[in-house]
Design a protein around this motif. Structure first.
Motif, PDB file in Angstrom:
ATOM      1  N   SER A   4      19.139  13.657  10.199  1.00  0.00           N
ATOM      2  CA  SER A   4      18.041  12.727  10.448  1.00  0.00           C
ATOM      3  C   SER A   4      16.977  12.762   9.358  1.00  0.00           C
ATOM      4  O   SER A   4      16.220  11.805   9.207  1.00  0.00           O
ATOM      5  CB  SER A   4      17.398  13.030  11.806  1.00  0.00           C
ATOM      6  N   ALA A   5      16.875  13.865   8.619  1.00  0.00           N
ATOM      7  CA  ALA A   5      15.849  13.979   7.584  1.00  0.00           C
ATOM      8  C   ALA A   5      16.285  15.019   6.556  1.00  0.00           C
ATOM      9  O   ALA A   5      17.016  15.958   6.878  1.00  0.00           O
ATOM     10  CB  ALA A   5      14.498  14.365   8.181  1.00  0.00           C
ATOM     11  N   ILE A   6      15.841  14.835   5.324  1.00  0.00           N
ATOM     12  CA  ILE A   6      16.122  15.784   4.246  1.00  0.00           C
ATOM     13  C   ILE A   6      14.799  16.158   3.588  1.00  0.00           C
ATOM     14  O   ILE A   6      14.042  15.277   3.162  1.00  0.00           O
ATOM     15  CB  ILE A   6      17.087  15.196   3.206  1.00  0.00           C
TER      16      ILE A   6
ATOM     17  N   THR B 259      15.798  11.385  -4.078  1.00  0.00           N
ATOM     18  CA  THR B 259      14.641  12.251  -4.325  1.00  0.00           C
ATOM     19  C   THR B 259      14.280  12.321  -5.799  1.00  0.00           C
ATOM     20  O   THR B 259      13.100  12.238  -6.163  1.00  0.00           O
ATOM     21  CB  THR B 259      14.918  13.660  -3.782  1.00  0.00           C
ATOM     22  N   LEU B 260      15.271  12.501  -6.657  1.00  0.00           N
ATOM     23  CA  LEU B 260      15.005  12.667  -8.082  1.00  0.00           C
ATOM     24  C   LEU B 260      14.201  11.512  -8.671  1.00  0.00           C
ATOM     25  O   LEU B 260      13.161  11.745  -9.313  1.00  0.00           O
ATOM     26  CB  LEU B 260      16.336  12.864  -8.838  1.00  0.00           C
ATOM     27  N   PRO B 261      14.611  10.242  -8.518  1.00  0.00           N
ATOM     28  CA  PRO B 261      13.813   9.164  -9.125  1.00  0.00           C
ATOM     29  C   PRO B 261      12.413   9.050  -8.535  1.00  0.00           C
ATOM     30  O   PRO B 261      11.458   8.735  -9.265  1.00  0.00           O
ATOM     31  CB  PRO B 261      14.649   7.909  -8.856  1.00  0.00           C
TER      32      PRO B 261
ATOM     33  N   ALA C  32       5.383  23.504   0.203  1.00  0.00           N
ATOM     34  CA  ALA C  32       5.289  22.149  -0.327  1.00  0.00           C
ATOM     35  C   ALA C  32       6.682  21.577  -0.540  1.00  0.00           C
ATOM     36  O   ALA C  32       7.476  22.154  -1.251  1.00  0.00           O
ATOM     37  CB  ALA C  32       4.522  22.144  -1.637  1.00  0.00           C
ATOM     38  N   GLY C  33       6.971  20.460   0.093  1.00  0.00           N
ATOM     39  CA  GLY C  33       8.280  19.863  -0.059  1.00  0.00           C
ATOM     40  C   GLY C  33       8.208  18.354  -0.050  1.00  0.00           C
ATOM     41  O   GLY C  33       7.210  17.769   0.367  1.00  0.00           O
ATOM     42  N   TYR C  34       9.276  17.736  -0.512  1.00  0.00           N
ATOM     43  CA  TYR C  34       9.369  16.266  -0.544  1.00  0.00           C
ATOM     44  C   TYR C  34      10.324  15.856   0.547  1.00  0.00           C
ATOM     45  O   TYR C  34      11.505  16.216   0.531  1.00  0.00           O
ATOM     46  CB  TYR C  34       9.874  15.806  -1.913  1.00  0.00           C
ATOM     47  N   LYS C  35       9.843  15.106   1.542  1.00  0.00           N
ATOM     48  CA  LYS C  35      10.658  14.764   2.711  1.00  0.00           C
ATOM     49  C   LYS C  35      11.042  13.303   2.705  1.00  0.00           C
ATOM     50  O   LYS C  35      10.211  12.453   2.466  1.00  0.00           O
ATOM     51  CB  LYS C  35       9.895  15.107   4.002  1.00  0.00           C
ATOM     52  N   ASP C  36      12.318  13.045   2.967  1.00  0.00           N
ATOM     53  CA  ASP C  36      12.842  11.685   3.085  1.00  0.00           C
ATOM     54  C   ASP C  36      13.249  11.453   4.527  1.00  0.00           C
ATOM     55  O   ASP C  36      13.838  12.297   5.158  1.00  0.00           O
ATOM     56  CB  ASP C  36      14.062  11.492   2.174  1.00  0.00           C
TER      57      ASP C  36
END
Length: 482
Positions: free
Chosen positions: A48-50, A94-96, A478-482
């Motif tokens: 459901s989420a990364i 995530t990368l771009p 700290a993280g980047y969530k999609d």
């Protein structure tokens, strides 16, 4: 009943990478749907989420890669079959986004040349080989001692591929999000080859290995589904199934206390069944281990499990006339290759030119080989099972992973060629990128002499193992969530 329908087959054809940009765009567009549905839209399952931690490290390395200022490969944890989808999401989504936020100029497409086991296409189908090769993936014949074609291709793409390499240094899934299996030396060897080839070619660039940890969490602990799965396994093994816990029971701390004894009892009963079978059918090779009642039950089970695994592999090794040397994984790889050599025959004329008797004898040999490989596949199902995995962290994730590993073994014993794993609920994936390991700095030691080269590969493999293990206990805040 174990059903073996294997017949004589031609040698496995090579699957060279044939990257097709249009197919990549199509696959990347479908990726969010694949992650959420996992091709099973009628089940409450999927990812459901990364959440990605330290993604800026990847953006900087990819920027250097595109500018010709360095090359790198991603060495990712491989606990589940969903891992490649998560890696694809990391690069395509995530990368771009992270690069744009940080003002780092990158040019699409964002992709990797993934290395995969040639055997995947045997259970996944011919379409999978076509699909992976047209995504630029590189097939490696995992058990073959000298897969010259695969090695040459991987080495070539390591130094001059359009995209970075992505490799799972564990070699296979272990079913555990919280434990790294012993690494194989392939990632370290590829890193040194890349640095060596660039240095000899007069374009010395730094070469990096980027560790990537992947974990899965259940945002809503699926205790009740685990409870039902254990009841299903108890019934399959001949135990009286435990009645489902009442709906009013709270989803709190008492679940582990209730499920852990059942899991131990189930493991004890199932192990006793296979010990009895091997002791009766192969008495000259296997004798069940007498339990040491002074040890905790979990420790007893682990000792008995390792003893049975050794015996089951010796049964197969005796058939293929192999020595019982090396780790469990090493022995499984040798057995797989020995079996494939007797199934996918390169020493015979084309199959349509064989007379019926030779064809029948070939089918007979192939069936016997496949049957003895079944011993190895059964051992593989339990290779990651340990006594301390759940007690160290009695989380729903670890209970689910252990129950699913038991399911794999039970389904194989029931004769299922492809064990069907139930999805226990929605999961969240947590990807954590570690500090890049500079391979080029170690190149002088690698090039000094052969003994030093082996030591350098071993040390790099050890350092990579420690890096991956350090990424598992937790993630940075700290993280980047999609």
């Amino acid at each position: 009943m174990v059903q073996i329908t294997q017949r004589l087959a031609p040698p496995l054809a090579t699957l060279p990478p044939r990257f097709h940009g249009g197919l990549l765009r199509l696959a990347q567009a479908a990726l969010p749907l694949l992650l959420r549905l996992r091709l099973r839209p009628w089940l409450p399952a999927g990812i459901s989420a990364i959440t990605v931690h330290n993604a800026l490290t990847l953006a900087h390395l990819y920027h250097q890669f595109q500018r010709g200022e360095g090359r790198f490969m991603v060495a990712f944890r491989h606990g589940e079959v969903d891992d490649p989808l998560c890696v694809a999401h990391l690069f395509s989504r995530t990368l771009p986004r992270v690069a744009r936020s940080a003002g780092i100029p990158l040019t699409p497409p964002f992709h990797v040349h993934g290395l995969y086991d040639r055997g995947m296409t045997l259970w996944g189908g011919r379409w999978l080989g076509w699909f992976l090769s047209h995504l630029g993936a590189i097939a490696i014949h995992r058990g073959k001692r000298r897969d010259l074609e695969g090695i040459r291709t991987a080495r070539l793409y390591g130094r001059s591929g359009q995209f970075p390499l992505a490799i799972a240094p564990e070699g296979a899934t272990n079913g555990h999000s919280g434990r790294v299996s012993p690494l194989e030396p392939g990632a370290a060897q590829l890193g040194f080859w890349c640095a060596e080839d660039l240095a000899k070619g007069g374009t010395p660039q730094p070469v990096w290995i980027l560790p990537l940890g992947i974990q899965y969490r259940y945002p809503h602990p699926p205790w009740r589904r685990i409870d039902r799965l254990l009841a299903r396994l108890e019934q399959d093994c001949g135990l009286v199934p435990t009645l489902p816990i009442a709906p009013g029971f709270p989803d709190g701390e008492n679940w582990p206390d209730r499920l852990w004894p059942r899991l131990l009892a189930l493991g004890d009963h199932l192990l006793g069944q296979v010990e009895t079978f091997y002791g009766r059918c192969y008495p000259q090779i296997f004798t069940p281990l007498v339990p040491d009642r002074h040890l905790p039950l979990a420790t007893q089970l682990e000792k008995r499990l390792h003893h049975w695994q050794d015996g089951a592999l010796r049964v197969a090794e005796q058939h293929f006339d192999l020595k019982s040397e090396g780790t469990i994984i090493d022995r499984c790889r040798r057995l797989e290759e020995a079996g494939w050599q007797q199934i996918y025959r390169s020493d015979l004329p084309p199959l349509d030119q064989l007379n019926p008797v030779d064809r029948g004898l070939g089918d007979w040999l192939a069936q016997e080989s496949a049957l003895h490989l079944h011993h190895m596949r059964l051992v593989e199902s339990f290779v990651a099972v340990t006594a301390d995995y759940i007690p160290q962290d009695p989380s729903p994730e670890r209970f689910a992973e252990m129950a699913l590993l038991l399911l794999d073994g039970v389904e194989r014993l029931k004769g299922r060629k492809m064990p069907a794993r139930p999805r226990l609920g929605w999961r969240e994936a947590v990807l954590t990128l570690g500090d890049p390991i500079n391979v080029s700095d170690r190149l002088p030691d690698y090039l000094s002499h052969r003994t030093a080269a082996k030591a350098a590969i071993a040390q790099l493999t050890t350092d990579l193992q420690q890096s991956l293990e350090a990424l598992l206990p937790g993630s940075s805040p700290a993280g980047y969530k999609d």
